[in-house]
Enzyme design. Sequence first.
Site: not given
Ligand code: T46
Length: 132
Positions: A50
Amino acid sequence: MSMIEWIDLPNLGDDRGSLMVLESNKNVPFKVKRIYYILDAKPDVPRGFHAHKELMQLAFCIKGSCNMIMDNGIEKQQVRIDKSNIGLMIPPMVWHEMHDFSEDCVMLVLASDYYNEADYIRNYDIFLERVK
Ligand code: T46
């Protein structure tokens, strides 16, 4: 200008161990509103995929390592994050993907704003349209 910017923290440690410090608007070039960390990531399961519309972030592997693909829509670069005192800036409108986590990886991320799903662009074609 390169989209890769590293933030180097001096190690204030001594013979008792290492100590690194992060301060908002000082060595972290934004006001920190949120901190999260990723651990127990599986080596063969990439994450990210993303870009953020406005969020600024700074990511450290305070233990272990991973590869980060950074893509601004024009140029794509892969870097390895593998030092507890050298963090990678993740600016807005850079598509990023985390790959090849080491088993012991602990990634610490500082963010300039609270979590807001509306700030995410999770579709690569939409990202490309927005940056062009
Ligand atoms: C990024 C990279 C480096 C939340 O509810 N609060 C939060 O602060 C975060 C970070 C995530 N979430 C929820 C959203 C999703 O349902 O946790 C779940 C997993 O998040 P995501 O799939 O976005 O995780 P990554 O590892 O793909 O991405 C993360 C960060 O979300 C993103 O901002 O830049 O790490």
